[in-house]
Design a protein around this motif. Structure first.
Motif, short mmCIF file in Angstrom:
data_model
loop_
_atom_site.label_atom_id
_atom_site.label_comp_id
_atom_site.label_asym_id
_atom_site.label_seq_id
_atom_site.Cartn_x
_atom_site.Cartn_y
_atom_site.Cartn_z
N LEU A 1 9.29 2.94 2.62
CA LEU A 1 9.28 4.13 3.46
C LEU A 1 10.70 4.44 3.92
O LEU A 1 11.64 3.76 3.54
N ARG B 1 0.82 -1.22 0.00
CA ARG B 1 0.00 0.00 0.00
C ARG B 1 0.85 1.26 0.00
O ARG B 1 0.46 2.28 -0.57
N HIS B 2 2.00 1.20 0.66
CA HIS B 2 2.83 2.39 0.84
C HIS B 2 4.10 2.40 0.01
O HIS B 2 4.66 3.48 -0.25
#
Length: 208
Positions: free
Chosen positions: A122, A118-119
């Motif tokens: 990071l 989803r991300h």
């Protein structure tokens, strides 16, 4: 493809508890709450890794013996990183344990780096990647929680992440952690990479 037979054979909270080097080691690492324990349980076909709803629960390195046909290796489950609620001392303790493990001249074949689909990567993922690059450690990227992205958006999300630059020894796998077909493909990929690493090690030894 043969099913994986597995057993937990060591849990280490510090350097002194690390088991003696044995078979090739494939290391699983990812941010806290990335779904690592769920993925490992699905790969091994049994509830052997503890799954918790509270991020950052695992504080140890867990070693699993795995057999697949004639292939034998150790699956090494590192504690999750990047949990914000952890204090500074805890985060330093995490890095020390991980650094101790990687500096022990163990038979590490490669790292399986789990990233939340989803991300994408990071800041802490990038930090880990840079650290692994500094040691020349190859890695296979596996996206978790693919089921949280609708089927119609998956290709676009995948392409967006890959355009940003992401090194992986094979094209990253997208998993949900509970899909048997996905796990079968991932097992095959993990074994293929291990065979290649063993082949390269043999070539290097022959040249010495």
């Amino acid at each position: 493809m043969a099913n994986w037979k597995s057993e937990l054979y060591c849990t280490a909270f510090n350097k002194e508890q690390l088991p003696p080097p044995a078979a090739y080691e494939i290391v699983f690492v990812g941010r806290s709450n990335v779904g690592k324990s769920t993925l490992i349980n699905s790969l091994l076909g049994r509830r052997i890794a503890k799954v918790s709803s509270k991020p950052g629960k695992t504080r140890s390195i867990n070693f699993y013996n795995v057999e697949s046909g004639t292939m034998k290796f150790s699956l090494v489950d590192l504690p999750g990183y990047g949990y914000a609620a952890r204090g500074r001392d805890e985060r330093k303790s995490w890095w020390k344990l991980i650094d101790d493990y990687f500096r022990e001249e163990r038979p590490i074949s490669y790292v399986v780096h789990l990233i939340d689909f989803r991300h994408g990567p990071l800041a802490n993922d990038a930090e880990l990647t840079e650290w692994l690059d500094g040691m020349g450690m190859p890695r296979l990227v596996v996206f978790t929680k693919g089921d949280k992205i609708s089927p119609g958006r998956r290709k676009g999300q995948y392409n967006t992440i890959m355009r940003a630059g992401l090194d992986s020894v094979l094209p990253p796998f997208i998993t949900s952690g509970i899909n048997d077909a996905e796990m079968e493909k991932l097992r095959g990929g993990i074994e293929d990479v291990l065979r290649e690493m063993i082949r390269l090690d043999a070539m290097e030894n022959d040249q010495q």
